[in-house]
Each structure stands twice: as C-alpha cells, then as structure tokens.
Design an enzyme around this catalytic site. Structure first.
Site, PDB file in Angstrom:
ATOM      1  N   LYS A   1      80.588 132.753  72.941  1.00 42.58           N
ATOM      2  CA  LYS A   1      79.660 132.047  72.042  1.00 42.58           C
ATOM      3  C   LYS A   1      78.907 131.033  72.875  1.00 42.58           C
ATOM      4  CE  LYS A   1      78.902 132.056  67.491  1.00 42.58           C
ATOM      5  NZ  LYS A   1      79.147 133.173  66.560  1.00 42.58           N
TER       6      LYS A   1
HETATM    7  P1  NAD Z   1      71.141 130.603  59.591  1.00 43.26           P
HETATM    8  O1  NAD Z   1      70.620 129.644  60.561  1.00 43.26           O
HETATM    9  O2  NAD Z   1      70.315 131.795  59.250  1.00 43.26           O
HETATM   10  O3  NAD Z   1      71.501 129.846  58.215  1.00 43.26           O
HETATM   11  C1  NAD Z   1      72.322 128.723  58.185  1.00 43.26           C
HETATM   12  C2  NAD Z   1      72.273 128.114  56.793  1.00 43.26           C
HETATM   13  O4  NAD Z   1      73.184 127.026  56.729  1.00 43.26           O
HETATM   14  C3  NAD Z   1      70.892 127.549  56.441  1.00 43.26           C
HETATM   15  O5  NAD Z   1      70.596 127.849  55.090  1.00 43.26           O
HETATM   16  C4  NAD Z   1      71.084 126.052  56.626  1.00 43.26           C
HETATM   17  O6  NAD Z   1      70.207 125.285  55.828  1.00 43.26           O
HETATM   18  C5  NAD Z   1      72.521 125.904  56.154  1.00 43.26           C
HETATM   19  N1  NAD Z   1      73.129 124.648  56.602  1.00 43.26           N
HETATM   20  C6  NAD Z   1      73.078 124.094  57.847  1.00 43.26           C
HETATM   21  N2  NAD Z   1      73.718 122.911  57.844  1.00 43.26           N
HETATM   22  C7  NAD Z   1      74.177 122.716  56.584  1.00 43.26           C
HETATM   23  C8  NAD Z   1      74.910 121.687  55.958  1.00 43.26           C
HETATM   24  N3  NAD Z   1      75.291 120.605  56.615  1.00 43.26           N
HETATM   25  N4  NAD Z   1      75.233 121.827  54.636  1.00 43.26           N
HETATM   26  C9  NAD Z   1      74.849 122.925  53.949  1.00 43.26           C
HETATM   27  N5  NAD Z   1      74.139 123.935  54.494  1.00 43.26           N
HETATM   28  C10 NAD Z   1      73.819 123.839  55.797  1.00 43.26           C
HETATM   29  O7  NAD Z   1      72.580 131.054  60.121  1.00 43.26           O
HETATM   30  P2  NAD Z   1      73.413 132.353  59.765  1.00 43.26           P
HETATM   31  O8  NAD Z   1      73.161 133.341  60.839  1.00 43.26           O
HETATM   32  O9  NAD Z   1      73.208 132.742  58.351  1.00 43.26           O
HETATM   33  O10 NAD Z   1      74.910 131.823  60.002  1.00 43.26           O
HETATM   34  C11 NAD Z   1      75.644 131.150  58.994  1.00 43.26           C
HETATM   35  C12 NAD Z   1      77.132 131.223  59.295  1.00 43.26           C
HETATM   36  O11 NAD Z   1      77.514 132.604  59.407  1.00 43.26           O
HETATM   37  C13 NAD Z   1      77.556 130.581  60.610  1.00 43.26           C
HETATM   38  O12 NAD Z   1      78.859 130.066  60.483  1.00 43.26           O
HETATM   39  C14 NAD Z   1      77.577 131.752  61.581  1.00 43.26           C
HETATM   40  O13 NAD Z   1      78.411 131.521  62.708  1.00 43.26           O
HETATM   41  C15 NAD Z   1      78.135 132.821  60.669  1.00 43.26           C
HETATM   42  N6  NAD Z   1      77.867 134.203  61.102  1.00 43.26           N
HETATM   43  C16 NAD Z   1      76.597 134.650  61.279  1.00 43.26           C
HETATM   44  C17 NAD Z   1      76.395 135.975  61.665  1.00 43.26           C
HETATM   45  C18 NAD Z   1      75.006 136.556  61.812  1.00 43.26           C
HETATM   46  O14 NAD Z   1      74.909 137.787  61.992  1.00 43.26           O
HETATM   47  N7  NAD Z   1      73.922 135.795  61.705  1.00 43.26           N
HETATM   48  C19 NAD Z   1      77.486 136.809  61.902  1.00 43.26           C
HETATM   49  C20 NAD Z   1      78.774 136.313  61.700  1.00 43.26           C
HETATM   50  C21 NAD Z   1      78.948 135.011  61.297  1.00 43.26           C
END
Ligand code: NAD
Length: 446
Positions: free
Chosen positions: A132
């Site tokens: 990561k």
């Molecule tokens: P993203 O950047 O597309 O979205 C993140 C979201 O979280 C946004 O809506 C943002 O406004 C919100 N956010 C940020 N800080 C916040 C806070 N303090 N309180 C409330 N909301 C908050 O990211 P993503 O890719 O959707 O990832 C989200 C989670 O999923 C992360 O933990 C990431 O590690 C995990 N994840 C993502 C993927 C992927 O394929 N993108 C895969 C596995 C896990």
C-alpha cells in the site's frame, strides 16, 4: 435524534472542524491501526500451527519506502511532498495494493493497509502479495494540473521499486482511473522497457482505453453486494424493501448503493467528508452518484435533510456499509447502530472495541478482508489480460468475480464454524493457513 456520539479519536479534528463547525478539537489519541491488524493476526494464529519464524516475518513489512519530491505548483512556487510505498509480503506473488492520497495518511496506516492486502490476496487465492502507499496531502486542495504533476513526480520517484512483475499499485481513497493513467504513462516513459505492452500491467484500475478491464470501476462495490446477498441467503433475510445507510460515497460507497438498489434496498442516510444527509423515502442513488461525480461531494444535494454524524449512526436501517476510512465505528457508534448487518466496504472501519460491541448486540459483520476484496480480484483479472494482451467482456469478468467472492465466503464460513471464531478471525485464519503452507514448502533462503 442526537445521541451525543463524539467522532472517534482519529477523526475528531476533521469532523469537528468541517462538519459540525466547532473550533479545533483537543489533540486526538492516536489510533494504532497497524497494531490492530497485527492483533488479528495473533488471534488467528491461535487457531493454527504457525511456526515462530513465519509469525515473525509476517509481523513487519518487507520494505518501507519513503520518498520526498518537489512539485512546481500553479503559482510558480515549489512544494515538497512525502510519498510512501510499503511492501508487506511477496511470498505469494508480486506486491499488490492501492495508492491513497489523503491529508491524514501516514506510515502506520500504510503499514496496516499493506498487511491487510497480504491477508486479502491470500484469502482470495490470488498470486499476489500485499502493499500500500500514497501521499500525505489533500488532492481536493490542488488543481488538476498540480494533481497530475504530483502523481507523475511520485511515480518517477518510485522508479523501479514498482513494476508489472514486482509491485502493482491501484486506486484507493483520493485516487482513480485517471491517476492510474498518469502513473502508467510516467512509468512507461521513465523506466526503460523494451516491450511497452508488457509494462501495461504496472498499475491496475486504469481506464479501459488505456489497458484497463471492464468491470474494475464497480468491482469493489459488486464484491460487497455479493457478500451481502450471500449473507442474506444464508440468514434467510429478505433484502427486498430493506434500508441501507452508507458512510463514504466515493467509488466503493456509491457503487454499492447503486447495486443494492437493484435488490430493492433503499439508501436512507449517507455521509462523506462534508457531512451527512437523511431521506426516509430513500435517495435516488443514480442521481446522487451523478451529483457527487459532478460536485465532488454530497454537500448541497437538495433531496435530503442535513443530520449530524451522531444522528447518522442512529438511523433505523437494516444494512450499514462503511465505505470511507478506518476507525469510524468505535464502541459508541456500535452501540448507536440500528442495523442487522455491517458490511465493511472500507478497510478497517471498525475498531476492535467497536466490533466487540456489534457482536455482543447480535449485529452480523462481514469483514473488509472479504467484503471489499472484489477490487483486487478484478485488478488481478486486469493484470492477466495485460499479460496476455486480451480484453475480456464485462460478463466474463463479473461471472468470475461472483464465483471468486462466493468461494471465499464459503472458506470464511467453514473456518468460522470449525474454529468457533468471528468472521474476521476466520478470514485471517484461512489466509494464514495458505501463507504458512508456502513457507513450509519453500523454507527460508539461504
Ligand atoms: P474514494 O476516494 O472514492 O471515496 C472516499 C469517500 O470517503 C468519499 O466519499 C469521502 O468524502 C469519504 N470520506 C473521507 N473522509 C471522510 C470522513 N472523515 N468522514 C466521512 N466520510 C469521509 O475512495 P474509495 O476508493 O471509495 O475507498 C473507500 C474505502 O474503501 C477505503 O477504506 C479504501 O481503502 C477501501 N477500498 C477501496 C477499494 C477500491 O477499489 N477503490 C478496494 C478495496 C477497499
């Protein structure tokens, strides 16, 4: 409706300043995310025979890389950025894991998230290890041109520490397919590769036009939904007509909400970094997703009533999908939740104390290591297609993904039943079993 629930320690400053509008909160007690993940490993190790040297090796990342690089900003000044790449394990295959751009990201978080990727890839039977990385900055606070230069300088600084056969980044919080397109282009132009086609697999989550796969954008949400549907089937729980709340409406949160709508589940409360909204009639998730894509957040969306973070956690619903950041569900949030199931779209959203409260209250939990593994699984399909210069159809990708998710669900369920442990520890137990076997087969060099 307020329950007076404070934000968890690690989020207090952000929450209080931006959402509730209170002046700066007192210094937050640090949440030791890496220690938490190591705790799960130690607990899982009690259910398996784990040689001491294997436990020691897995207790720390193999490599921790920190780079500092300057970027020319739009105003002509230079700013120094700090980037990370943590490579936890490559015993099962190349390091694999996302790149996160976030103002509060730090070494400890990346170590935890890298280790989680090792467990996730092992659970899913993928030929990848765990990694990561990312940059500690707010990508929303810079222009598009600056974001491109930051990305290019970061990937240039990483140089041959990444590569299609060595370490393969992907999108995470604050990054997306566009980020991966810039990363690919930088890599191809700076690392001498005779066969440019072979370099396409250096990152996954790329735009389809630049070597990406169909189905990657929605893959993590699809995986979350496969798990929820399977949980409902096994629990004889009818999803049709039920209610959902989602924290984080980015890639994972929005796609999960849209896909669950196809199962008749309506989104009644949603939150992101700007605040929380409630609509007892159910949001039109397609319109909300489009609004967020155009405006960058849910702020200002008309068809919802503003609520506080505390009120969000107390909304009466059936399923909660945390899809934002780690350490969002502590004991107070876990006591407030009025749902049957928490499906972790985000990595590490429940603290161990929060999880203990959920389990005591009889709320089921589908852990991150399984629930959000659809992303890395389809990233693997993308990597395979790049290696073979193929393009699979969306149907082919989605069919494989569903099979992979249900197989992993079954492995988790079997382990949990056999060892009378939680779903999370079962996931770690299955993963650990595969890793231990590889170490037993190959032993340690020299
Ligand atoms: P993203 O950047 O597309 O979205 C993140 C979201 O979280 C946004 O809506 C943002 O406004 C919100 N956010 C940020 N800080 C916040 C806070 N303090 N309180 C409330 N909301 C908050 O990211 P993503 O890719 O959707 O990832 C989200 C989670 O999923 C992360 O933990 C990431 O590690 C995990 N994840 C993502 C993927 C992927 O394929 N993108 C895969 C596995 C896990």
């Amino acid at each position: 409706m307020s329950t007076g629930v404070p934000a968890p320690a690690s989020q207090r400053t952000l929450g209080d300043e931006r959402v509730i509008g209170v002046t700066k909160a007192p210094p937050a007690e640090r949440y030791d995310f890496f220690r938490v993940i190591q705790g799960y490993l130690e607990e899982a190790a009690r259910h398996a025979v784990v040689p001491d040297h294997v436990r020691q090796i897995l207790s720390q990342p193999k490599n921790e890389l920190i780079v500092h690089f300057p970027v020319r900003m739009d105003n002509g000044e230079y700013r120094l950025f700090k980037g990370y790449r943590i490579q936890h394990s490559n015993i099962l295959g190349p390091f694999k894991g996302g790149m996160r751009y976030h103002e509060s990201a730090g070494l400890d978080d990346f170590k935890a998230l890298a280790a989680m990727m090792t467990w996730k890839c092992s659970l899913m039977n993928l030929p990848f290890g765990g990694a990561k990385g990312g940059i500690k900055f707010d990508p929303r606070a810079v222009s598009r041109g600056e974001l491109q230069r930051v990305t290019r300088r970061f990937f240039h600084a990483l140089g041959s520490n990444i590569g299609p056969d060595y370490d393969i980044p992907a999108p995470d919080v604050g990054t997306n397919a566009q980020t991966m397109a810039w990363a690919l282009d930088t890599y191809i132009n700076t690392v001498g590769m005779v066969k440019k086609e072979a370099a396409m697999g250096v990152v996954t989550g790329k735009p389809v036009s630049s070597g990406g796969t169909f189905g990657r954008e929605t893959a993590t949400g699809k995986g979350v939904v496969h798990c929820i549907v399977e949980w409902a089937r096994r629990s004889r729980f009818k999803l049709e007509g039920k209610k959902l709340i989602v924290q984080g409406f980015g890639n994972v949160g929005s796609n999960t909400a849209v896909l669950l709508a196809n199962h008749g589940v309506s989104l009644v409360a949603v939150g992101d970094h700007t605040g929380y909204l409630y609509n007892p009639e159910g949001f039109n998730v397609h319109r909300l997703k489009q609004y967020v894509e155009q405006n960058g957040s849910i702020a200002g969306y008309a068809n919802g009533q503003k609520i506080s973070r505390e009120e969000f956690f107390a909304v009466q619903a059936d399923v909660f999908v945390p899809a934002a950041l780690e350490n969002q569900i502590g004991p107070i949030e876990a006591e407030a939740l009025q749902v049957r199931l928490v499906a972790e779209g985000a990595n590490g959203p429940c603290s161990p104390e929060g999880e203990a409260v959920l389990l005591r209250r009889g709320i089921d939990l589908l852990p991150d290591v399984l629930a959000n593994a659809g992303g890395v699984t389809v990233s693997y399909y993308e990597w395979v297609q790049n290696r073979r210069s193929e393009q699979w159809t969306v149907e082919e990708v989605e069919e494989r993904l569903e099979t992979a998710m249900l197989d992993a669900y079954e492995r988790m369920a079997q382990f949990a039943k056999t060892h009378s442990c939680s779903n999370r520890i079962a996931c770690y137990g299955v993963s650990l079993g595969r890793l231990v076997q590889v170490y037993l087969d190959r032993e340690i060099f020299p």
